[in-house]
Every structure is written in structure tokens, then in C-alpha cells.
Motif scaffolding. Structure first.
Motif, PDB file in Angstrom:
ATOM      1  N   CYS A  53      -0.530  -5.074   8.478  1.00  0.00           N
ATOM      2  CA  CYS A  53      -0.989  -3.769   8.564  1.00  0.00           C
ATOM      3  C   CYS A  53      -0.269  -2.629   8.019  1.00  0.00           C
ATOM      4  O   CYS A  53       0.936  -2.873   8.071  1.00  0.00           O
ATOM      5  N   ASP A  54      -0.726  -1.604   7.686  1.00  0.00           N
ATOM      6  CA  ASP A  54      -0.184  -0.496   6.930  1.00  0.00           C
ATOM      7  C   ASP A  54       0.905   0.248   7.911  1.00  0.00           C
ATOM      8  O   ASP A  54       0.506   0.553   9.096  1.00  0.00           O
ATOM      9  N   ARG A  55       1.998  -0.093   7.720  1.00  0.00           N
ATOM     10  CA  ARG A  55       3.068   0.427   8.233  1.00  0.00           C
ATOM     11  C   ARG A  55       3.682   1.862   8.201  1.00  0.00           C
ATOM     12  O   ARG A  55       4.400   2.535   8.538  1.00  0.00           O
ATOM     13  N   ASN A  56       2.883   2.513   6.890  1.00  0.00           N
ATOM     14  CA  ASN A  56       3.333   4.038   6.780  1.00  0.00           C
ATOM     15  C   ASN A  56       2.161   4.883   7.581  1.00  0.00           C
ATOM     16  O   ASN A  56       2.102   5.908   7.362  1.00  0.00           O
ATOM     17  N   ALA A  57       1.647   4.162   8.593  1.00  0.00           N
ATOM     18  CA  ALA A  57       0.690   5.145   9.379  1.00  0.00           C
ATOM     19  C   ALA A  57       1.334   6.023  10.242  1.00  0.00           C
ATOM     20  O   ALA A  57       2.458   5.858  10.482  1.00  0.00           O
ATOM     21  N   PRO A  69      -2.085   2.214  12.388  1.00  0.00           N
ATOM     22  CA  PRO A  69      -2.384   1.738  10.989  1.00  0.00           C
ATOM     23  C   PRO A  69      -3.877   1.780  11.128  1.00  0.00           C
ATOM     24  O   PRO A  69      -4.637   1.649  12.223  1.00  0.00           O
ATOM     25  N   GLU A  81      -5.472   0.453   7.985  1.00  0.00           N
ATOM     26  CA  GLU A  81      -5.932  -0.458   7.064  1.00  0.00           C
ATOM     27  C   GLU A  81      -4.975  -1.909   7.370  1.00  0.00           C
ATOM     28  O   GLU A  81      -3.742  -1.543   7.425  1.00  0.00           O
ATOM     29  N   CYS A  82      -5.529  -2.875   7.256  1.00  0.00           N
ATOM     30  CA  CYS A  82      -4.850  -4.288   7.338  1.00  0.00           C
ATOM     31  C   CYS A  82      -5.554  -5.148   6.255  1.00  0.00           C
ATOM     32  O   CYS A  82      -6.495  -5.001   6.012  1.00  0.00           O
ATOM     33  N   THR A  83      -4.639  -6.047   5.863  1.00  0.00           N
ATOM     34  CA  THR A  83      -4.906  -7.183   4.919  1.00  0.00           C
ATOM     35  C   THR A  83      -4.855  -8.284   5.758  1.00  0.00           C
ATOM     36  O   THR A  83      -3.980  -8.716   6.388  1.00  0.00           O
ATOM     37  N   ARG A  93      -9.807  -7.194   3.436  1.00  0.00           N
ATOM     38  CA  ARG A  93      -9.332  -5.796   3.748  1.00  0.00           C
ATOM     39  C   ARG A  93     -10.046  -5.274   5.056  1.00  0.00           C
ATOM     40  O   ARG A  93     -11.239  -5.512   5.167  1.00  0.00           O
TER      41      ARG A  93
END
Length: 146
Positions: A97-101, A106, A108-110, A133
């Protein structure tokens, strides 16, 4: 037997009951603890993959982002994934998952899925990596479709 008297209940019965109640209460705490985004996406990606393998497009459709569902009909989705009829099994890979949240977490995850499918035209079974996604919307995670 005397009127108004109840039979004697052994002390160990009360202890067993108290132990059972304590176990249920403590296990309830674990159930109520929130799942990480990675855990929730893993659950939903697995559910989507299982639904596709079972050709349960209605369940798979409910896991697709509301934005996509508002623009397309489920018939389009079925047509898009008509090859899923050959899917034999699926295995979850990793979820990141997006760790820049921000503090909200987060959005968004992949998820990496591994799909084993039958290729009858060439008489073989193959395995494919399927990258998906997932977007957070209205408090839950949905598969992004273009």
C-alpha cells in the motif's frame, strides 16, 4: 427435596463458566481490532479472485470501484473477463500500500495475484501474474478498473 432449595453445583462448574466467559471476552478484543489496509485488501482481492474462478460475476462486480460500476454495466464486465472461464485456481501474492499517505492512511494498494489457467487451444496449463490496483472509497477497498 426441600422446597425452595436448589441442587448443589460444584465450584469447578462455576470456574469453567467464568473461564469460558473470559476467553470469549478476550477473543472479542482481537476480533474488534482494526485490520491493516494490506490485510483488508488481501481479503478482498482473494474474494474477487475466488468469485472470478467460480464465475460469480455478481460478487466480483460488487468488489469493483463504484466509479467504474456507475459508468459500465455488469454485462460489459462479464465480457471483459470472459477468459476467466478458463481460470483453475488463484493464489495471493503480495500486497503493498501507498506509504506516502497522510494520517488517514493509504488510499491505494497493489495486489499481486497468481492465476493458474487452462489453455485448451495449446493443450497446456499455465500460471500468470495478475497485478491489480485497489482504491479506498467510502471506507472500504475496491478493485480499480479502467
Amino acid at each position: 427435596m426441600k422446597s425452595g432449595c436448589s441442587p448443589k453445583v460444584p465450584l469447578r462448574s462455576y470456574l469453567a463458566l467464568a473461564s469460558a466467559i473470559a476467553s470469549i471476552a478476550l477473543s472479542g478484543c482481537a476480533v474488534l481490532s482494526p485490520k491493516t489496509p494490506e490485510q483488508r485488501v488481501t481479503e478482498r482481492a482473494q474474494l474477487w479472485m475466488d468469485a472470478m474462478i467460480a464465475m460469480d460475476y455478481d460478487t466480483a462486480w460488487e468488489l469493483v470501484s463504484p466509479g467504474y460500476r456507475s459508468q459500465w454495466a455488469i454485462g460489459n464486465y462479464r465480457a471483459r473477463y470472459r477468459g476467466a472461464a478458463w481460470w483453475l485456481e488463484g493464489e495471493m501474492g503480495s500486497v503493498e500500500c501507498d506509504r506516502n499517505a497522510d494520517e488517514a492512511g493509504p488510499t491505494e494498494c497493489t495486489a499481486i495475484l497468481y492465476i493458474t489457467y487452462d489453455a485448451p487451444m495449446v493443450n497446456m496449463t499455465n500460471r500468470r501474474t495478475f497485478t491489480t490496483r485497489w482504491l479506498k472509497s467510502s471506507g472500504d477497498w475496491y478493485k480499480f478498473e479502467r
